[in-house]
Design a protein around this motif. Structure first.
Motif, PDB file in Angstrom:
ATOM      1  N   ASP A  19      10.048  -2.262  12.255  1.00  0.00           N
ATOM      2  CA  ASP A  19       9.096  -3.303  12.573  1.00  0.00           C
ATOM      3  C   ASP A  19       9.364  -3.734  14.024  1.00  0.00           C
ATOM      4  O   ASP A  19      10.409  -3.410  14.594  1.00  0.00           O
ATOM      5  N   VAL A  20       8.424  -4.468  14.613  1.00  0.00           N
ATOM      6  CA  VAL A  20       8.593  -4.898  16.004  1.00  0.00           C
ATOM      7  C   VAL A  20       8.886  -6.392  16.097  1.00  0.00           C
ATOM      8  O   VAL A  20       9.978  -6.801  16.494  1.00  0.00           O
ATOM      9  N   ASP A  21       7.932  -7.234  15.710  1.00  0.00           N
ATOM     10  CA  ASP A  21       8.098  -8.674  15.882  1.00  0.00           C
ATOM     11  C   ASP A  21       9.258  -9.205  15.043  1.00  0.00           C
ATOM     12  O   ASP A  21       9.348  -8.948  13.834  1.00  0.00           O
ATOM     13  N   SER A  22      10.164  -9.924  15.684  1.00  0.00           N
ATOM     14  CA  SER A  22      11.362 -10.495  15.044  1.00  0.00           C
ATOM     15  C   SER A  22      12.310  -9.433  14.509  1.00  0.00           C
ATOM     16  O   SER A  22      13.228  -9.750  13.737  1.00  0.00           O
TER      17      SER A  22
ATOM     18  N   VAL B 276       8.103   2.957  15.728  1.00  0.00           N
ATOM     19  CA  VAL B 276       7.841   1.554  15.411  1.00  0.00           C
ATOM     20  C   VAL B 276       6.461   1.466  14.788  1.00  0.00           C
ATOM     21  O   VAL B 276       5.535   2.187  15.163  1.00  0.00           O
ATOM     22  N   VAL B 277       6.341   0.574  13.810  1.00  0.00           N
ATOM     23  CA  VAL B 277       5.051   0.328  13.171  1.00  0.00           C
ATOM     24  C   VAL B 277       4.947  -1.182  12.988  1.00  0.00           C
ATOM     25  O   VAL B 277       5.835  -1.804  12.425  1.00  0.00           O
ATOM     26  N   SER B 278       3.869  -1.752  13.529  1.00  0.00           N
ATOM     27  CA  SER B 278       3.826  -3.194  13.687  1.00  0.00           C
ATOM     28  C   SER B 278       2.517  -3.795  13.211  1.00  0.00           C
ATOM     29  O   SER B 278       1.441  -3.237  13.441  1.00  0.00           O
TER      30      SER B 278
ATOM     31  N   GLY C   3      10.003  -9.064   7.403  1.00  0.00           N
ATOM     32  CA  GLY C   3       9.023  -9.864   6.681  1.00  0.00           C
ATOM     33  C   GLY C   3       8.446  -9.166   5.466  1.00  0.00           C
ATOM     34  O   GLY C   3       8.671  -7.965   5.230  1.00  0.00           O
ATOM     35  N   ALA C   4       7.669  -9.919   4.679  1.00  0.00           N
ATOM     36  CA  ALA C   4       7.060  -9.370   3.471  1.00  0.00           C
ATOM     37  C   ALA C   4       6.175  -8.174   3.769  1.00  0.00           C
ATOM     38  O   ALA C   4       6.029  -7.274   2.934  1.00  0.00           O
ATOM     39  N   ASN C   5       5.597  -8.130   4.967  1.00  0.00           N
ATOM     40  CA  ASN C   5       4.760  -7.007   5.366  1.00  0.00           C
ATOM     41  C   ASN C   5       5.542  -5.696   5.448  1.00  0.00           C
ATOM     42  O   ASN C   5       4.958  -4.613   5.489  1.00  0.00           O
ATOM     43  N   ASP C   6       6.873  -5.787   5.465  1.00  0.00           N
ATOM     44  CA  ASP C   6       7.726  -4.596   5.578  1.00  0.00           C
ATOM     45  C   ASP C   6       8.237  -4.091   4.233  1.00  0.00           C
ATOM     46  O   ASP C   6       8.885  -3.044   4.173  1.00  0.00           O
ATOM     47  N   LEU C   7       7.968  -4.816   3.153  1.00  0.00           N
ATOM     48  CA  LEU C   7       8.626  -4.509   1.881  1.00  0.00           C
ATOM     49  C   LEU C   7       8.333  -3.108   1.364  1.00  0.00           C
ATOM     50  O   LEU C   7       9.238  -2.419   0.883  1.00  0.00           O
TER      51      LEU C   7
ATOM     52  N   ILE D  13      16.505  -1.587   5.379  1.00  0.00           N
ATOM     53  CA  ILE D  13      17.409  -2.626   5.870  1.00  0.00           C
ATOM     54  C   ILE D  13      16.627  -3.872   6.254  1.00  0.00           C
ATOM     55  O   ILE D  13      15.720  -3.822   7.088  1.00  0.00           O
ATOM     56  N   ALA D  14      16.992  -4.994   5.669  1.00  0.00           N
ATOM     57  CA  ALA D  14      16.438  -6.291   6.055  1.00  0.00           C
ATOM     58  C   ALA D  14      17.257  -6.809   7.224  1.00  0.00           C
ATOM     59  O   ALA D  14      18.481  -6.939   7.130  1.00  0.00           O
ATOM     60  N   TYR D  15      16.573  -7.131   8.336  1.00  0.00           N
ATOM     61  CA  TYR D  15      17.267  -7.584   9.537  1.00  0.00           C
ATOM     62  C   TYR D  15      16.943  -9.056   9.780  1.00  0.00           C
ATOM     63  O   TYR D  15      15.805  -9.397  10.101  1.00  0.00           O
ATOM     64  N   ASN D  16      17.955  -9.936   9.611  1.00  0.00           N
ATOM     65  CA  ASN D  16      17.743 -11.385   9.773  1.00  0.00           C
ATOM     66  C   ASN D  16      16.429 -11.792   9.116  1.00  0.00           C
ATOM     67  O   ASN D  16      15.565 -12.428   9.744  1.00  0.00           O
ATOM     68  N   ALA D  17      16.298 -11.430   7.864  1.00  0.00           N
ATOM     69  CA  ALA D  17      14.993 -11.412   7.198  1.00  0.00           C
ATOM     70  C   ALA D  17      14.735 -12.663   6.364  1.00  0.00           C
ATOM     71  O   ALA D  17      15.627 -13.468   6.075  1.00  0.00           O
ATOM     72  N   LYS D  18      13.464 -12.776   5.945  1.00  0.00           N
ATOM     73  CA  LYS D  18      13.064 -13.825   5.019  1.00  0.00           C
ATOM     74  C   LYS D  18      13.731 -13.559   3.665  1.00  0.00           C
ATOM     75  O   LYS D  18      14.048 -12.419   3.327  1.00  0.00           O
ATOM     76  N   PRO D  19      13.975 -14.618   2.860  1.00  0.00           N
ATOM     77  CA  PRO D  19      14.685 -14.443   1.584  1.00  0.00           C
ATOM     78  C   PRO D  19      14.100 -13.370   0.679  1.00  0.00           C
ATOM     79  O   PRO D  19      14.839 -12.580   0.081  1.00  0.00           O
ATOM     80  N   ILE D  20      12.778 -13.304   0.570  1.00  0.00           N
ATOM     81  CA  ILE D  20      12.160 -12.308  -0.312  1.00  0.00           C
ATOM     82  C   ILE D  20      12.497 -10.890   0.125  1.00  0.00           C
ATOM     83  O   ILE D  20      12.634  -9.980  -0.694  1.00  0.00           O
ATOM     84  N   VAL D  21      12.687 -10.693   1.429  1.00  0.00           N
ATOM     85  CA  VAL D  21      13.001  -9.358   1.955  1.00  0.00           C
ATOM     86  C   VAL D  21      14.468  -9.036   1.733  1.00  0.00           C
ATOM     87  O   VAL D  21      14.816  -7.923   1.314  1.00  0.00           O
ATOM     88  N   ARG D  22      15.346  -9.995   1.991  1.00  0.00           N
ATOM     89  CA  ARG D  22      16.777  -9.769   1.747  1.00  0.00           C
ATOM     90  C   ARG D  22      17.031  -9.414   0.291  1.00  0.00           C
ATOM     91  O   ARG D  22      17.866  -8.564  -0.023  1.00  0.00           O
TER      92      ARG D  22
END
Length: 306
Positions: free
Chosen positions: A93-96, A179-181, A250-254, A264-273
């Motif tokens: 992912d790109v953003d964040s 990258v896919v964003s 983010g959830a968009n990456d699930l 790998i969840a990177y400094n991610a939102k709880p649902i992603v971790r």
């Protein structure tokens, strides 16, 4: 017969000893066995690994997730195939993730609407809103901005710490990097070219007479499109899914994280971790290298578990 697995821990040295002991205990509780721990690197965190036999990867990831939480360490379980030399695919992912900001918010700031867009972005990344609908709503806030805003935003973008090293080192060891964003190709494309990234996909903003219309053009890059891109690129390059690594926050990456051999969840939102195969909670993107059996100083560690 179950395949050999690799467990990797990365943390401050003070947290590692207790975490290692807990890993051994939990692995034994599900009928598995561990080898001696091997130190991978001390930079930017201390990372160690051990080979595990006698248990299933899905089961092991499930039981060790609590160990990572209890000790506040980064932990991954990978198939040993991820730690053998050969081609692979790293898709991010790109953003964040690759960068520290959300491009849509940088664009919205130029329209004086950053706060309202940031609220929608946060809800979408937590999985509370449909991504396509949230994208439409946020892009509408950009109507009337001059096309020159893309260059201004490109100058504002800051890479995540370790991003350049991750890309360079992964490519040196035979990985295709993509990258896919859910962001915008007008910013993502030049950034990817500068970093030597092999493939870049993102949404496109409609521009007429030199100004943004507040709409996108072409297919929407949502969570399904991200997963489809991973599979498509793996097939195109002849890379088995077991040798694919996806990174997002983010959830968009699930869906993409689930489809990868290692998500790998990177400094991610709880649902992603909670749903990813592994979570990195330190601000060092090149910690992904530990999960690939590579050190941050560009020396391969494959021989440790061959």
């Amino acid at each position: 017969m179950t395949a050999a697995l690799i467990v990797i821990l990365a943390a401050d040295p003070a947290a590692l000893e207790a975490a290692q002991s807990d890993v051994r205990r939990v692995v034994a509780s599900v009928g598995g066995g561990t080898d001696a721990w091997t130190k991978l690197t001390d930079r930017p965190l201390t990372a160690v690994s051990t080979q595990v036999t006698g248990t299933d990867i899905t089961a092991l990831r499930t039981v060790l997730a609590q160990v990572a939480t209890n000790h506040e360490v980064d932990l991954a379980v990978t198939d040993v195939v991820m730690h053998t030399a050969g081609p692979g695919l790293l898709i991010m992912d790109v953003d964040s993730t690759l960068i520290q900001q959300e491009v849509i918010e940088l664009l919205a700031a130029h329209a004086g609407r950053e706060r309202e867009v940031a609220v929608v972005t946060e809800r979408a990344m937590r999985g509370e809103l449909d991504f396509a609908q949230s994208l439409q709503q946020r892009v509408a806030a950009l109507v009337g901005l001059p096309e020159s805003v893309f260059e201004q935003v490109r100058r504002q973008v800051q890479l995540s710490p370790g991003a350049r090293n991750l890309i360079t080192t992964a490519k040196e060891h035979g990985f295709i990097v993509a990258v896919v964003s859910g962001g915008f190709i007008e910013v993502v494309g030049p950034l990817a070219a500068d970093l030597g990234i092999d493939h870049a996909r993102a949404n496109a903003l409609e521009v007429r007479d030199g100004v943004l219309t507040g709409r996108t053009t072409g297919p929407i890059i949502d969570r399904a499109a991200k997963a489809a891109t991973l599979r498509e690129l793996a097939t195109a390059h002849g890379i088995p899914l077991e040798r694919t690594v996806a990174v997002g926050d983010g959830a968009n990456d699930l869906d993409m994280l689930a489809a990868a051999g290692l998500g790998i969840a990177y400094n991610a939102k709880p649902i992603v971790r909670e749903q990813a195969h592994a979570a990195l909670n330190q601000p060092h993107l090149d910690s992904v290298l530990f999960m690939l059996g590579l050190a941050a100083d560009r020396h391969s560690l494959h021989s440790v578990h061959d």
